[in-house]
Design a protein around this motif. Structure first.
Motif, PDB file in Angstrom:
ATOM      1  N   MET A 155       0.830  -1.198   0.000  1.00 14.38           N
ATOM      2  CA  MET A 155       0.000   0.000   0.000  1.00 14.38           C
ATOM      3  C   MET A 155       0.871   1.257   0.000  1.00 14.38           C
ATOM      4  O   MET A 155       1.778   1.385   0.820  1.00 14.38           O
ATOM      5  CB  MET A 155      -0.927   0.006   1.227  1.00 14.38           C
ATOM      6  CG  MET A 155      -1.933  -1.122   1.231  1.00 14.38           C
ATOM      7  SD  MET A 155      -2.781  -1.334   2.830  1.00 14.38           S
ATOM      8  CE  MET A 155      -3.605   0.252   2.996  1.00 14.38           C
ATOM      9  N   ARG A 156       0.612   2.153  -0.907  1.00 13.96           N
ATOM     10  CA  ARG A 156       1.380   3.405  -0.966  1.00 13.96           C
ATOM     11  C   ARG A 156       0.796   4.460  -0.039  1.00 13.96           C
ATOM     12  O   ARG A 156       1.506   5.326   0.461  1.00 13.96           O
ATOM     13  CB  ARG A 156       1.421   3.926  -2.409  1.00 13.96           C
ATOM     14  CG  ARG A 156       2.075   2.949  -3.383  1.00 13.96           C
ATOM     15  CD  ARG A 156       2.234   3.535  -4.748  1.00 13.96           C
ATOM     16  NE  ARG A 156       3.130   4.693  -4.728  1.00 13.96           N
ATOM     17  CZ  ARG A 156       3.403   5.426  -5.800  1.00 13.96           C
ATOM     18  NH1 ARG A 156       2.837   5.132  -6.966  1.00 13.96           N
ATOM     19  NH2 ARG A 156       4.220   6.456  -5.708  1.00 13.96           N
ATOM     20  N   LEU A 157      -0.509   4.423   0.155  1.00  6.02           N
ATOM     21  CA  LEU A 157      -1.192   5.366   1.034  1.00  6.02           C
ATOM     22  C   LEU A 157      -2.155   4.594   1.916  1.00  6.02           C
ATOM     23  O   LEU A 157      -2.677   3.543   1.505  1.00  6.02           O
ATOM     24  CB  LEU A 157      -1.960   6.413   0.215  1.00  6.02           C
ATOM     25  CG  LEU A 157      -1.103   7.401  -0.589  1.00  6.02           C
ATOM     26  CD1 LEU A 157      -2.004   8.254  -1.488  1.00  6.02           C
ATOM     27  CD2 LEU A 157      -0.269   8.283   0.320  1.00  6.02           C
ATOM     28  N   PRO A 158      -2.436   5.088   3.111  1.00  7.22           N
ATOM     29  CA  PRO A 158      -1.846   6.253   3.777  1.00  7.22           C
ATOM     30  C   PRO A 158      -0.456   5.936   4.303  1.00  7.22           C
ATOM     31  O   PRO A 158      -0.024   4.784   4.298  1.00  7.22           O
ATOM     32  CB  PRO A 158      -2.825   6.520   4.927  1.00  7.22           C
ATOM     33  CG  PRO A 158      -3.335   5.146   5.255  1.00  7.22           C
ATOM     34  CD  PRO A 158      -3.434   4.405   3.953  1.00  7.22           C
ATOM     35  N   ALA A 159       0.239   6.947   4.787  1.00  4.16           N
ATOM     36  CA  ALA A 159       1.584   6.750   5.315  1.00  4.16           C
ATOM     37  C   ALA A 159       1.515   6.307   6.777  1.00  4.16           C
ATOM     38  O   ALA A 159       0.496   6.431   7.447  1.00  4.16           O
ATOM     39  CB  ALA A 159       2.382   8.054   5.195  1.00  4.16           C
ATOM     40  N   PHE A 162      -0.984   3.813  10.068  1.00  6.96           N
ATOM     41  CA  PHE A 162      -2.396   3.724   9.735  1.00  6.96           C
ATOM     42  C   PHE A 162      -2.631   2.756   8.580  1.00  6.96           C
ATOM     43  O   PHE A 162      -3.652   2.065   8.523  1.00  6.96           O
ATOM     44  CB  PHE A 162      -2.958   5.099   9.401  1.00  6.96           C
ATOM     45  CG  PHE A 162      -4.443   5.126   9.203  1.00  6.96           C
ATOM     46  CD1 PHE A 162      -5.299   4.635  10.179  1.00  6.96           C
ATOM     47  CD2 PHE A 162      -5.002   5.612   8.031  1.00  6.96           C
ATOM     48  CE1 PHE A 162      -6.680   4.640   9.999  1.00  6.96           C
ATOM     49  CE2 PHE A 162      -6.368   5.627   7.837  1.00  6.96           C
ATOM     50  CZ  PHE A 162      -7.209   5.137   8.814  1.00  6.96           C
ATOM     51  N   LYS A 163      -1.670   2.680   7.644  1.00 10.64           N
ATOM     52  CA  LYS A 163      -1.881   1.768   6.520  1.00 10.64           C
ATOM     53  C   LYS A 163      -1.894   0.311   6.988  1.00 10.64           C
ATOM     54  O   LYS A 163      -2.591  -0.528   6.405  1.00 10.64           O
ATOM     55  CB  LYS A 163      -0.834   1.987   5.428  1.00 10.64           C
ATOM     56  CG  LYS A 163       0.565   1.530   5.724  1.00 10.64           C
ATOM     57  CD  LYS A 163       1.454   1.755   4.505  1.00 10.64           C
ATOM     58  CE  LYS A 163       2.895   1.343   4.758  1.00 10.64           C
ATOM     59  NZ  LYS A 163       3.739   1.556   3.553  1.00 10.64           N
ATOM     60  N   TYR A 164      -1.157   0.009   8.066  1.00 12.12           N
ATOM     61  CA  TYR A 164      -1.180  -1.356   8.592  1.00 12.12           C
ATOM     62  C   TYR A 164      -2.489  -1.645   9.324  1.00 12.12           C
ATOM     63  O   TYR A 164      -2.967  -2.780   9.326  1.00 12.12           O
ATOM     64  CB  TYR A 164       0.035  -1.602   9.483  1.00 12.12           C
ATOM     65  CG  TYR A 164       1.304  -1.621   8.674  1.00 12.12           C
ATOM     66  CD1 TYR A 164       1.667  -2.752   7.951  1.00 12.12           C
ATOM     67  CD2 TYR A 164       2.115  -0.498   8.588  1.00 12.12           C
ATOM     68  CE1 TYR A 164       2.815  -2.768   7.171  1.00 12.12           C
ATOM     69  CE2 TYR A 164       3.271  -0.513   7.811  1.00 12.12           C
ATOM     70  CZ  TYR A 164       3.612  -1.648   7.104  1.00 12.12           C
ATOM     71  OH  TYR A 164       4.744  -1.655   6.326  1.00 12.12           O
ATOM     72  N   ASP A 165      -3.092  -0.613   9.915  1.00  8.66           N
ATOM     73  CA  ASP A 165      -4.421  -0.794  10.493  1.00  8.66           C
ATOM     74  C   ASP A 165      -5.434  -1.134   9.395  1.00  8.66           C
ATOM     75  O   ASP A 165      -6.282  -2.023   9.567  1.00  8.66           O
ATOM     76  CB  ASP A 165      -4.868   0.472  11.230  1.00  8.66           C
ATOM     77  CG  ASP A 165      -4.013   0.772  12.453  1.00  8.66           C
ATOM     78  OD1 ASP A 165      -3.415  -0.177  12.993  1.00  8.66           O
ATOM     79  OD2 ASP A 165      -3.932   1.946  12.847  1.00  8.66           O
ATOM     80  N   LEU A 166      -5.321  -0.431   8.260  1.00 10.22           N
ATOM     81  CA  LEU A 166      -6.202  -0.745   7.130  1.00 10.22           C
ATOM     82  C   LEU A 166      -5.908  -2.133   6.576  1.00 10.22           C
ATOM     83  O   LEU A 166      -6.829  -2.855   6.167  1.00 10.22           O
ATOM     84  CB  LEU A 166      -6.029   0.311   6.025  1.00 10.22           C
ATOM     85  CG  LEU A 166      -6.537   1.713   6.332  1.00 10.22           C
ATOM     86  CD1 LEU A 166      -6.313   2.623   5.135  1.00 10.22           C
ATOM     87  CD2 LEU A 166      -8.025   1.682   6.700  1.00 10.22           C
TER      88      LEU A 166
END
Length: 296
Positions: A155-159, A162-166
């Protein structure tokens, strides 16, 4: 041996905290009478090569200024050398430092502790895990958690975190138990469906997930935590307990201890100290006293 200390710096750790943390750490070391040399590189391979070259001059210690990734990179150069390693932990997860009881995101305090240990009781010989030629200090993770890492890294976004939460949410939606084969020391191959298997030299990974909460860094053994096949709802319910280490009492969780562990599973990557080691199968061995750490 000289009175020089190497600051091995990741300038991008913690969104720039690594570069900023080198200054107060360096000030503490110089005030204590040490010469300070800063080592960094254009990339991981360049930084590791520069560190190995600097070790040839016999420094008193190396202090890794960054997060678990940089600590892991330092371990590749320092394991088995007899040169002590300390941590100025300013990364995102800092699990190795937390396991060792070191200050986190307080570079001056971490540097003062390193000075006290160098001038007093000295470093501690601690165990490391080894997979092939790669060393690790914390946890080898395989299964749901490594698939979250895989997705987060794509994943490039979000930084940031938070991207790992998603990624966790996305992986939960597709969650299925993984068919593992697990071998402990010279024992039989165990076939089992599991959510994840964590091979712990240290206690935690992922920024405080105490998956192997009872692991010790000086007993010559891994703690191997196996989370059996559970439902998606049960995984969501139990997951918060991992931060406290109380998940170990859950009936789906078993813990084994072994010196050598082989883990097999289809289409599954193993991660250690937050970095990918490769696709399973992987064999890890616990190497007693492989590194001298500046830790209480």
């Amino acid at each position: 041996m000289t009175s020089e200390i190497i600051l091995f710096v990741n300038p991008t750790a913690g969104r720039g905290r690594g570069a900023r943390a080198a200054l107060p750490a360096s000030r503490v070391l110089r005030n204590a009478g040490y010469r300070v040399r800063t080592v960094l590189g254009a990339d991981a391979d360049d930084a590791a090569a520069r560190l190995r070259a600097a070790l040839a001059e016999g420094p008193a210690a190396v202090l890794a200024v960054g997060g678990d990734g940089l600590a892991g990179l330092a371990l590749q150069a320092l394991a088995g050398t007899g040169t002590p390693l300390g941590l100025i932990a300013v990364g995102t997860g800092n699990d190795f430092a937390r396991t060792l009881g070191l200050p986190v995101r307080d570079p001056a305090a971490a540097a003062r502790l390193a000075v006290r240990l160098l001038q007093g009781p000295g470093p501690r010989p601690l165990d490391l895990g080894q997979v092939g030629e790669r060393w690790f200090g914390t946890v080898l993770a395989c299964g749901f958690d490594s698939r979250v890492n895989d997705r987060g890294n794509r994943m490039r976004l979000p930084a940031g975190r938070f991207k790992y939460d998603l990624a966790i949410v996305a992986e939960l939606a597709a969650f299925r138990p993984v068919p593992f084969k697990l071998t402990l020391d010279d024992g039989p191959v165990m076939a089992l469906d599991a959510t994840l298997i964590a091979v712990g030299n240290g206690t935690s990974y992922g920024g405080g997930l105490r998956m192997c909460a009872e692991a010790r860094l000086d007993d010559g053994l891994f703690d191997v935590a196996v989370v059996g096949g559970v439902s998606r709802a049960e995984l969501v319910r139990v997951f918060p307990r991992v931060y406290r280490g109380t998940h170990l009492s859950h009936p789906a969780v078993t813990v084994h201890r072994a010196r050598t562990v082989t883990v097999e599973a289809p289409d599954t990557t193993g991660y250690a100290d937050g970095e990918p080691l490769g696709v399973l199968p992987l064999t890890a061995r616990c190497v007693p006293g492989a590194v001298l750490m500046l830790a209480p």
